[in-house]
Design a protein around this motif. Structure first.
Motif, PDB file in Angstrom:
ATOM      1  N   ARG A   1     -61.610  24.626 -30.809  1.00  0.00           N
ATOM      2  CA  ARG A   1     -60.872  24.808 -29.565  1.00  0.00           C
ATOM      3  C   ARG A   1     -61.861  24.889 -28.400  1.00  0.00           C
ATOM      4  O   ARG A   1     -63.015  25.270 -28.567  1.00  0.00           O
ATOM      5  CB  ARG A   1     -60.034  26.093 -29.611  1.00  0.00           C
ATOM      6  CG  ARG A   1     -58.919  26.060 -30.641  1.00  0.00           C
ATOM      7  CD  ARG A   1     -58.174  27.385 -30.671  1.00  0.00           C
ATOM      8  NE  ARG A   1     -57.346  27.505 -31.868  1.00  0.00           N
ATOM      9  CZ  ARG A   1     -56.718  28.608 -32.230  1.00  0.00           C
ATOM     10  NH1 ARG A   1     -56.832  29.709 -31.477  1.00  0.00           N
ATOM     11  NH2 ARG A   1     -55.991  28.633 -33.327  1.00  0.00           N
ATOM     12  N   GLY A   2     -61.360  24.527 -27.255  1.00  0.00           N
ATOM     13  CA  GLY A   2     -62.204  24.599 -26.058  1.00  0.00           C
ATOM     14  C   GLY A   2     -61.343  24.878 -24.854  1.00  0.00           C
ATOM     15  O   GLY A   2     -60.261  25.472 -24.951  1.00  0.00           O
ATOM     16  N   ALA A   3     -61.788  24.419 -23.695  1.00  0.00           N
ATOM     17  CA  ALA A   3     -61.042  24.618 -22.459  1.00  0.00           C
ATOM     18  C   ALA A   3     -59.667  23.962 -22.583  1.00  0.00           C
ATOM     19  O   ALA A   3     -59.548  22.823 -23.033  1.00  0.00           O
ATOM     20  CB  ALA A   3     -61.811  24.016 -21.288  1.00  0.00           C
ATOM     21  N   THR A   4     -58.629  24.691 -22.194  1.00  0.00           N
ATOM     22  CA  THR A   4     -57.255  24.224 -22.373  1.00  0.00           C
ATOM     23  C   THR A   4     -56.421  24.551 -21.137  1.00  0.00           C
ATOM     24  O   THR A   4     -56.564  25.614 -20.541  1.00  0.00           O
ATOM     25  CB  THR A   4     -56.608  24.894 -23.605  1.00  0.00           C
ATOM     26  OG1 THR A   4     -57.381  24.581 -24.770  1.00  0.00           O
ATOM     27  CG2 THR A   4     -55.177  24.418 -23.818  1.00  0.00           C
ATOM     28  N   VAL A   5     -55.550  23.600 -20.774  1.00  0.00           N
ATOM     29  CA  VAL A   5     -54.548  23.839 -19.734  1.00  0.00           C
ATOM     30  C   VAL A   5     -53.198  23.876 -20.435  1.00  0.00           C
ATOM     31  O   VAL A   5     -52.774  22.885 -21.037  1.00  0.00           O
ATOM     32  CB  VAL A   5     -54.546  22.716 -18.673  1.00  0.00           C
ATOM     33  CG1 VAL A   5     -53.535  23.046 -17.570  1.00  0.00           C
ATOM     34  CG2 VAL A   5     -55.932  22.515 -18.092  1.00  0.00           C
ATOM     35  N   GLU A   6     -52.528  25.006 -20.396  1.00  0.00           N
ATOM     36  CA  GLU A   6     -51.203  25.130 -20.996  1.00  0.00           C
ATOM     37  C   GLU A   6     -50.175  24.663 -19.973  1.00  0.00           C
ATOM     38  O   GLU A   6     -49.917  25.348 -18.985  1.00  0.00           O
ATOM     39  CB  GLU A   6     -50.958  26.576 -21.436  1.00  0.00           C
ATOM     40  CG  GLU A   6     -51.903  27.005 -22.552  1.00  0.00           C
ATOM     41  CD  GLU A   6     -51.711  28.454 -22.954  1.00  0.00           C
ATOM     42  OE1 GLU A   6     -51.420  28.700 -24.129  1.00  0.00           O
ATOM     43  OE2 GLU A   6     -51.877  29.340 -22.073  1.00  0.00           O
ATOM     44  N   ILE A   7     -49.616  23.476 -20.206  1.00  0.00           N
ATOM     45  CA  ILE A   7     -48.739  22.827 -19.244  1.00  0.00           C
ATOM     46  C   ILE A   7     -47.301  23.349 -19.386  1.00  0.00           C
ATOM     47  O   ILE A   7     -46.733  23.328 -20.480  1.00  0.00           O
ATOM     48  CB  ILE A   7     -48.750  21.298 -19.441  1.00  0.00           C
ATOM     49  CG1 ILE A   7     -50.179  20.733 -19.332  1.00  0.00           C
ATOM     50  CG2 ILE A   7     -47.819  20.625 -18.443  1.00  0.00           C
ATOM     51  CD1 ILE A   7     -50.797  20.816 -17.968  1.00  0.00           C
ATOM     52  N   ASN A   8     -46.722  23.785 -18.271  1.00  0.00           N
ATOM     53  CA  ASN A   8     -45.334  24.244 -18.250  1.00  0.00           C
ATOM     54  C   ASN A   8     -44.441  23.373 -17.376  1.00  0.00           C
ATOM     55  O   ASN A   8     -43.220  23.446 -17.463  1.00  0.00           O
ATOM     56  CB  ASN A   8     -45.271  25.690 -17.748  1.00  0.00           C
ATOM     57  CG  ASN A   8     -45.979  26.649 -18.703  1.00  0.00           C
ATOM     58  OD1 ASN A   8     -45.620  26.741 -19.867  1.00  0.00           O
ATOM     59  ND2 ASN A   8     -46.998  27.346 -18.202  1.00  0.00           N
ATOM     60  N   SER A   9     -45.060  22.552 -16.519  1.00  0.00           N
ATOM     61  CA  SER A   9     -44.312  21.613 -15.682  1.00  0.00           C
ATOM     62  C   SER A   9     -45.277  20.526 -15.229  1.00  0.00           C
ATOM     63  O   SER A   9     -46.500  20.681 -15.331  1.00  0.00           O
ATOM     64  CB  SER A   9     -43.714  22.329 -14.461  1.00  0.00           C
ATOM     65  OG  SER A   9     -44.744  22.680 -13.548  1.00  0.00           O
ATOM     66  N   TRP A  10     -44.726  19.433 -14.711  1.00  0.00           N
ATOM     67  CA  TRP A  10     -45.598  18.362 -14.226  1.00  0.00           C
ATOM     68  C   TRP A  10     -46.437  18.825 -13.042  1.00  0.00           C
ATOM     69  O   TRP A  10     -47.542  18.332 -12.814  1.00  0.00           O
ATOM     70  CB  TRP A  10     -44.784  17.121 -13.852  1.00  0.00           C
ATOM     71  CG  TRP A  10     -45.675  15.974 -13.490  1.00  0.00           C
ATOM     72  CD1 TRP A  10     -45.852  15.416 -12.262  1.00  0.00           C
ATOM     73  CD2 TRP A  10     -46.565  15.278 -14.370  1.00  0.00           C
ATOM     74  NE1 TRP A  10     -46.783  14.411 -12.319  1.00  0.00           N
ATOM     75  CE2 TRP A  10     -47.235  14.299 -13.597  1.00  0.00           C
ATOM     76  CE3 TRP A  10     -46.853  15.380 -15.719  1.00  0.00           C
ATOM     77  CZ2 TRP A  10     -48.179  13.422 -14.143  1.00  0.00           C
ATOM     78  CZ3 TRP A  10     -47.794  14.515 -16.270  1.00  0.00           C
ATOM     79  CH2 TRP A  10     -48.443  13.567 -15.492  1.00  0.00           C
ATOM     80  N   ASP A  11     -45.928  19.793 -12.305  1.00  0.00           N
ATOM     81  CA  ASP A  11     -46.701  20.353 -11.189  1.00  0.00           C
ATOM     82  C   ASP A  11     -48.026  20.933 -11.675  1.00  0.00           C
ATOM     83  O   ASP A  11     -49.040  20.891 -10.954  1.00  0.00           O
ATOM     84  CB  ASP A  11     -45.904  21.439 -10.473  1.00  0.00           C
ATOM     85  CG  ASP A  11     -44.781  20.864  -9.621  1.00  0.00           C
ATOM     86  OD1 ASP A  11     -44.838  19.663  -9.310  1.00  0.00           O
ATOM     87  OD2 ASP A  11     -43.854  21.625  -9.275  1.00  0.00           O
ATOM     88  N   ASP A  12     -48.045  21.476 -12.904  1.00  0.00           N
ATOM     89  CA  ASP A  12     -49.296  22.015 -13.456  1.00  0.00           C
ATOM     90  C   ASP A  12     -50.333  20.909 -13.609  1.00  0.00           C
ATOM     91  O   ASP A  12     -51.521  21.102 -13.335  1.00  0.00           O
ATOM     92  CB  ASP A  12     -49.041  22.653 -14.826  1.00  0.00           C
ATOM     93  CG  ASP A  12     -48.228  23.934 -14.733  1.00  0.00           C
ATOM     94  OD1 ASP A  12     -48.177  24.519 -13.636  1.00  0.00           O
ATOM     95  OD2 ASP A  12     -47.648  24.342 -15.760  1.00  0.00           O
ATOM     96  N   THR A  13     -49.870  19.724 -14.051  1.00  0.00           N
ATOM     97  CA  THR A  13     -50.782  18.584 -14.202  1.00  0.00           C
ATOM     98  C   THR A  13     -51.376  18.197 -12.854  1.00  0.00           C
ATOM     99  O   THR A  13     -52.591  18.027 -12.717  1.00  0.00           O
ATOM    100  CB  THR A  13     -50.039  17.377 -14.810  1.00  0.00           C
ATOM    101  OG1 THR A  13     -49.455  17.752 -16.052  1.00  0.00           O
ATOM    102  CG2 THR A  13     -50.991  16.205 -15.025  1.00  0.00           C
ATOM    103  N   SER A  14     -50.512  18.058 -11.864  1.00  0.00           N
ATOM    104  CA  SER A  14     -50.971  17.671 -10.526  1.00  0.00           C
ATOM    105  C   SER A  14     -51.944  18.695  -9.959  1.00  0.00           C
ATOM    106  O   SER A  14     -52.960  18.343  -9.353  1.00  0.00           O
ATOM    107  CB  SER A  14     -49.769  17.509  -9.585  1.00  0.00           C
ATOM    108  OG  SER A  14     -48.867  16.536 -10.086  1.00  0.00           O
ATOM    109  N   ALA A  15     -51.631  19.974 -10.187  1.00  0.00           N
ATOM    110  CA  ALA A  15     -52.460  21.045  -9.630  1.00  0.00           C
ATOM    111  C   ALA A  15     -53.854  21.051 -10.245  1.00  0.00           C
ATOM    112  O   ALA A  15     -54.857  21.196  -9.529  1.00  0.00           O
ATOM    113  CB  ALA A  15     -51.774  22.398  -9.853  1.00  0.00           C
ATOM    114  N   VAL A  16     -53.940  20.889 -11.559  1.00  0.00           N
ATOM    115  CA  VAL A  16     -55.253  20.957 -12.203  1.00  0.00           C
ATOM    116  C   VAL A  16     -56.089  19.724 -11.863  1.00  0.00           C
ATOM    117  O   VAL A  16     -57.314  19.816 -11.712  1.00  0.00           O
ATOM    118  CB  VAL A  16     -55.119  21.153 -13.728  1.00  0.00           C
ATOM    119  CG1 VAL A  16     -54.657  19.881 -14.435  1.00  0.00           C
ATOM    120  CG2 VAL A  16     -56.446  21.634 -14.332  1.00  0.00           C
TER     121      VAL A  16
END
Length: 311
Positions: free
Chosen positions: A55-70
């Motif tokens: 495991r490494g750095a992870t973005v736990e996505i809850n909405s498409w806005d999370d993708t855009s933000a990161v």
């Protein structure tokens, strides 16, 4: 330099987009995370299924806005590869975003026909944005079976016709499976599964064992890093060969231009045959020489294997 470039003048692609798919639990995400300096975009909530050592750095996505933000954040700059797990769930988040922004708020509705086009545009825009940031992207997908007559075909589990749209935009597509106790991946397309092999990788590649039956780490997780390095090396070599090809064709044309009779034609043929040919240079050289000899009234004697004055 003009807008139209020779093959040797093309920019070598510095990033790669790939898809790895196969049955659940075979190790697709772990394999994808072996890409260089990767961050996981977890759309599927599946990071807990990856061995803790990998495991490494992870973005736990809850909405498409999370993708855009990161993607717009400063944090993303430190990573070289984005791993999408899974591609199908990513498209689901895109669909939810499109529906949320639409005037049609019917609960539980699916995308309208025109909205699938919008989702495809969103996906291509995502790929372009990641590429412009100088990052690789590796998608993970489960497999599903389709029947084509009596034959079963394995496809990535990505909604509707989106699998085909996705694959068109990618550099590599690999199908991962277990053969006996060994795990393998193939990037070659065949009647059984989708594949895309743009750097002449072997037809079947054995995936190294990096975790033994007891859960102990037995090797480094570098498989996709090695594949990406081979891809970049291959593409750079193809560009280099294109430059060599252009130079060789210039020499061939000079030799053909100097032909004035049967003696110089046979001399040119011997010289050209001794060249170290690239791509179709030998075929093109033969066509150029034959055309020049035809204009000079010469013909090739297949038995004597030389040019002669036509009778």
């Amino acid at each position: 330099m003009g807008l139209i470039k020779k093959a040797s003048e093309l920019t070598v692609k510095s990033t790669i987009s790939a898809l790895i798919y196969g049955q659940p639990g075979i190790g697709k995400t772990t394999l994808a995370l072996s890409a260089p300096n990767a961050v996981l975009f977890d759309y599927d909530g599946g990071v807990h299924r990856v061995n803790a050592a990998h495991r490494g750095a992870t973005v736990e996505i809850n909405s498409w806005d999370d993708t855009s933000a990161v993607l717009a954040s400063e944090e993303i700059k430190e990573f070289d590869t984005i791993v999408i797990d899974t591609a199908g769930k990513m498209l689901d988040f895109m669909s939810a975003d499109i529906i949320a922004r639409s005037k049609n708020k019917t609960p539980g509705r699916k995308l309208a026909l025109n909205e699938y086009g919008e989702r495809k545009a969103m996906f291509i825009s995502f790929l372009k944005a990641v590429s412009m940031m100088g990052k690789n992207v590796v998608f993970v997908a489960h497999e599903r079976e389709e029947k084509n007559g009596e034959e079963k075909q394995i496809r990535p589990e990505i909604g509707g016709s989106s699998a085909g749209d996705l694959i068109k935009e990618l550099d590599l597509v690999g199908y991962m499976e277990a053969i006996g106790k060994e795990k393998t991946i193939s990037f070659d397309p065949c009647e059984k599964f989708y594949g895309k092999n743009t750097c002449n990788l072997p037809s079947i590649i054995k995936v190294p064992v990096i975790i033994d039956a007891n859960g102990n780490i037995t090797g480094r997780n570098t498989f996709m890093s090695d594949i990406i390095a081979k891809y970049k090396e291959y593409q750079a070599r193809q560009t280099e060969l294109s430059g060599d090809y252009d130079a060789l064709m210039d020499v061939i044309k000079e030799n053909v231009e100097m032909v004035t009779d049967e003696v110089s034609a046979n001399d040119a043929a011997e010289r050209i045959a001794a060249f170290e040919h690239i791509f179709d240079s030998k075929v093109r050289a033969g066509m150029l020489l034959n055309e020049k000899c035809r204009k000079l009234g010469l013909r090739f004697n297949k038995l004597a294997k030389k040019y002669e004055r036509a009778a």
